[in-house]
Design a protein around this motif. Structure first.
Motif, PDB file in Angstrom:
ATOM      1  N   GLY A 147       0.920  -1.400  -0.018  1.00  0.00           N
ATOM      2  CA  GLY A 147       0.049   0.080  -0.123  1.00  0.00           C
ATOM      3  C   GLY A 147       0.989   1.229  -0.050  1.00  0.00           C
ATOM      4  N   ALA A 188      -9.206  -2.439   7.657  1.00  0.00           N
ATOM      5  CA  ALA A 188     -10.478  -3.111   8.024  1.00  0.00           C
ATOM      6  C   ALA A 188     -11.654  -2.673   6.856  1.00  0.00           C
ATOM      7  CB  ALA A 188     -10.934  -2.663   9.465  1.00  0.00           C
ATOM      8  N   ILE A 196     -18.269  -5.481  -0.069  1.00  0.00           N
ATOM      9  CA  ILE A 196     -19.398  -4.932  -0.601  1.00  0.00           C
ATOM     10  C   ILE A 196     -19.517  -4.654  -2.078  1.00  0.00           C
ATOM     11  CG2 ILE A 196     -20.447  -2.435  -0.384  1.00  0.00           C
ATOM     12  CD1 ILE A 196     -19.837  -2.394   2.354  1.00  0.00           C
ATOM     13  N   ARG A 203      -4.298  -3.639  -5.331  1.00  0.00           N
ATOM     14  CA  ARG A 203      -2.794  -3.788  -5.270  1.00  0.00           C
ATOM     15  C   ARG A 203      -2.145  -4.777  -6.118  1.00  0.00           C
ATOM     16  NH1 ARG A 203      -2.178  -3.249   1.394  1.00  0.00           N
ATOM     17  NH2 ARG A 203      -3.151  -1.324   1.746  1.00  0.00           N
ATOM     18  N   VAL A 252     -18.650   4.333   8.253  1.00  0.00           N
ATOM     19  CA  VAL A 252     -19.640   3.571   7.786  1.00  0.00           C
ATOM     20  C   VAL A 252     -20.962   4.351   7.382  1.00  0.00           C
ATOM     21  CG1 VAL A 252     -21.667   2.271   8.896  1.00  0.00           C
ATOM     22  CG2 VAL A 252     -19.415   1.905   9.729  1.00  0.00           C
ATOM     23  N   THR A 280     -13.371   9.115   3.448  1.00  0.00           N
ATOM     24  CA  THR A 280     -11.679   9.165   3.072  1.00  0.00           C
ATOM     25  C   THR A 280     -11.134  10.017   4.096  1.00  0.00           C
ATOM     26  OG1 THR A 280     -12.042   8.526   0.848  1.00  0.00           O
ATOM     27  CG2 THR A 280      -9.958   9.280   1.348  1.00  0.00           C
ATOM     28  N   ASP A 320      -8.273  10.123  -6.585  1.00  0.00           N
ATOM     29  CA  ASP A 320      -8.738   8.794  -6.656  1.00  0.00           C
ATOM     30  C   ASP A 320     -10.080   8.528  -7.737  1.00  0.00           C
ATOM     31  OD1 ASP A 320      -7.649   6.128  -5.085  1.00  0.00           O
ATOM     32  OD2 ASP A 320     -10.006   5.943  -5.283  1.00  0.00           O
TER      33      ASP A 320
HETATM   34  C1  GRG Z   1     -15.704  -1.491   9.041  1.00  0.00           C
HETATM   35  C2  GRG Z   1     -14.180   0.337   9.137  1.00  0.00           C
HETATM   36  C3  GRG Z   1     -15.148  -0.238   8.396  1.00  0.00           C
HETATM   37  C4  GRG Z   1     -15.931   0.378   7.550  1.00  0.00           C
HETATM   38  C5  GRG Z   1     -17.138   0.211   6.967  1.00  0.00           C
HETATM   39  C6  GRG Z   1     -16.842  -0.208   3.646  1.00  0.00           C
HETATM   40  C7  GRG Z   1     -16.715   0.912   4.644  1.00  0.00           C
HETATM   41  C8  GRG Z   1     -17.356   0.940   5.872  1.00  0.00           C
HETATM   42  C9  GRG Z   1     -16.015   2.109   4.085  1.00  0.00           C
HETATM   43  C10 GRG Z   1     -15.116   2.222   2.989  1.00  0.00           C
HETATM   44  C11 GRG Z   1     -14.029   3.102   3.099  1.00  0.00           C
HETATM   45  C12 GRG Z   1     -13.189   3.193   2.020  1.00  0.00           C
HETATM   46  C13 GRG Z   1     -12.610   1.815   1.430  1.00  0.00           C
HETATM   47  C14 GRG Z   1     -12.945   4.252   1.461  1.00  0.00           C
HETATM   48  C15 GRG Z   1     -12.048   4.431   0.181  1.00  0.00           C
HETATM   49  C16 GRG Z   1     -10.875   5.187   0.405  1.00  0.00           C
HETATM   50  C17 GRG Z   1      -9.727   4.863  -0.494  1.00  0.00           C
HETATM   51  C18 GRG Z   1      -9.448   5.887  -1.297  1.00  0.00           C
HETATM   52  C19 GRG Z   1      -8.881   3.678  -0.139  1.00  0.00           C
HETATM   53  C20 GRG Z   1      -7.910   3.486  -1.161  1.00  0.00           C
HETATM   54  O1  GRG Z   1      -6.634   3.974  -0.220  1.00  0.00           O
HETATM   55  P1  GRG Z   1      -5.101   3.859  -0.988  1.00  0.00           P
HETATM   56  O2  GRG Z   1      -5.136   4.041  -2.327  1.00  0.00           O
HETATM   57  O3  GRG Z   1      -4.974   2.397  -0.622  1.00  0.00           O
HETATM   58  O4  GRG Z   1      -4.443   4.836   0.102  1.00  0.00           O
HETATM   59  P2  GRG Z   1      -3.608   1.676  -0.404  1.00  0.00           P
HETATM   60  O5  GRG Z   1      -3.806   0.418  -1.293  1.00  0.00           O
HETATM   61  O6  GRG Z   1      -2.622   2.551  -0.983  1.00  0.00           O
HETATM   62  O7  GRG Z   1      -3.367   1.198   1.057  1.00  0.00           O
END
Ligand code: GRG
Length: 428
Positions: A147, A188, A196, A203, A252, A280, A320
């Motif tokens: 990451g 997480a 979902i 990655r 959430v 985010t 993004d």
């Molecule tokens: C149970 C904590 C929890 C949450 C449930 C599914 C959910 C609710 C939220 C989703 C949040 C999410 C995945 C937001 C996207 C943020 C995002 C741009 C992720 C990608 O981040 P990077 O590019 O990832 O920094 P790397 O792979 O570099 O770590």
């Protein structure tokens, strides 16, 4: 204590909007207003592949183009009222025009040891808390060093920058824990997100849900959160507990908001920005605030940390959303054009909508009809939506730079400034 700043470097955001708004003045005016209001919403190196951050051949030093732009613009009209006290105090310590600090700092190199240990310690913490072998395997799957480590990087840079600002050196063990917790909450959320969205890969490798059952994967996300919660409890700091717990409720809610959409253009952008903050920016903002509080920051200084993280987080998500339209799957390590396929209208579509109103019904039906995804993709590329999204992201990066500049000069404060360039110029 005096907050240092360079008022000559504080940048008006207007020029970015002027450029962003070519051919789309009404929506831009609304977005600009929303952005002004949004303050109240409530192997590690080189992970960022960037377009604009040029590295010096020998020293691998980044040239911070965004900061240079700030200097060139030489304007002093920041908008966020929260920081007026900071600015008033800092006017006593204004640097000379053109005396920008030497920003030859590579945050990944600067934090190489910190970050390496953070990942080892996260894996150890997770493994230590279960006797179930498969749970160990799934829980550590995304702590693979692949990451970008944005969240622990910002948390540690902020912690060290704040400590320096308070005339202390080093990183407190509690602040290091927050960097770990931030990355654990992030992972997480990625795991839950993969379930979902039924993702195929992340990655550049199969996503967790491809390798293990949905039930096991969902419970693993919960397990990581539970271990993170124990780590939060061990900090024995109620304000930090509240701050980091807020992140989970925001995540959430952000995900829930993504399931719905609004009818009018105006409502849609406000909805999108709140969702973006919650999904985010909240994690980055609140972990920056938490390390600041642990470093003894008063409310005002903790808010500088929070607002820095909020602006970096919003910019990161805007980029993004942009990359989803312009990058290739192989560069991103995950499928692209994914948002439209998932029925999501992100900033590029919302901006494009003003030029091509035929996008409105497609947004309302979440691009479900045959041909919708391809048509929307084409219209976004024909519009100024991608440029406008980038300029909005840039506006948030400029604000993040301004905030970082209000901290005492140190390699870590410079690192925070360089992060904004990494975010705006990233390719994956
Ligand atoms: C149970 C904590 C929890 C949450 C449930 C599914 C959910 C609710 C939220 C989703 C949040 C999410 C995945 C937001 C996207 C943020 C995002 C741009 C992720 C990608 O981040 P990077 O590019 O990832 O920094 P790397 O792979 O570099 O770590």
């Amino acid at each position: 204590m005096v907050l240092k700043s360079n008022s000559k470097v504080l940048t008006s955001l207007t020029p970015f909007f002027a450029m962003a708004c070519i051919g789309s003045s009404r929506l831009c005016a609304r977005v600009e207003k929303l952005c002004q209001q949004s303050g109240h919403f409530a192997q590690i190196r080189r992970r960022f592949t960037t377009t604009g951050v040029k590295l010096h051949q020998e020293s691998q030093r980044p040239v911070t183009s965004l900061v240079q732009q700030c200097r060139q613009q030489n304007q002093t009209t920041p908008r966020d009222h929260t920081f007026s006290a900071t600015r008033a105090m800092s006017s006593m310590q204004t640097q000379q025009p053109g005396s920008l600090p030497d920003l030859h700092v590579d945050p990944y190199r600067l934090l190489e040891d910190d970050l390496k240990d953070v990942y080892d310690d996260i894996r150890r913490e997770l493994i230590m808390n279960t006797t179930v072998d498969e749970l160990k395997t799934i829980a550590t799957y995304y702590f693979d060093g692949q990451g970008k480590a944005l969240r622990p990087m910002v948390a540690i840079l902020m912690a060290r920058a704040i400590n320096y600002h308070k005339e202390r050196n080093g990183l407190l063990p509690s602040q290091r824990q927050v960097a770990m917790i931030a990355e654990m909450i992030h992972s997480a959320s990625l795991i839950h997100d993969d379930v979902i969205d039924q993702s195929d890969f992340r990655r550049g490798k199969p996503s967790v849900n491809v390798l293990w059952s949905q039930k096991k994967v969902t419970m693993t996300g919960d397990f990581i959160l539970a271990v993170a919660s124990m780590m939060i409890a061990r900090l024995k700091n109620d304000d930090v507990t509240l701050t980091l717990s807020q992140v989970i409720t925001d995540l959430v809610q952000g995900e829930f908001m993504q399931l719905g959409s609004k009818e009018t253009e105006n409502e849609r952008f406000a909805h999108y920005l709140t969702k973006t903050y919650r999904k985010t920016a909240s994690l980055i903002a609140n972990s920056a605030k938490a390390v600041a509080m642990l470093g003894g920051a008063d409310e005002r200084l903790a808010d500088v940390a929070f607002q820095y993280g909020r602006n970096i987080g919003l910019a990161f998500q805007l980029v993004d959303d942009l990359l989803d339209f312009v990058s290739s799957s192989s560069t991103m390590g995950k499928p692209t054009a994914a948002d439209l396929k998932l029925g999501l209208a992100t900033a590029p579509v919302l901006f494009a909508c003003e030029r091509y109103p035929e996008l409105n019904p497609m947004i309302m039906r979440r691009f479900q009809e045959p041909g919708d995804v391809a048509k929307a993709f084409e219209l976004v590329h024909k519009s100024q939506g991608l440029e406008q999204t980038r300029f909005l992201a840039k506006k948030h990066c400029v604000e993040a730079v301004r905030l970082a500049q209000s901290l005492a000069e140190s390699p870590y404060q410079k690192g925070l400034i360089v992060v904004s360039d990494l975010v705006i110029n990233r390719m994956k």
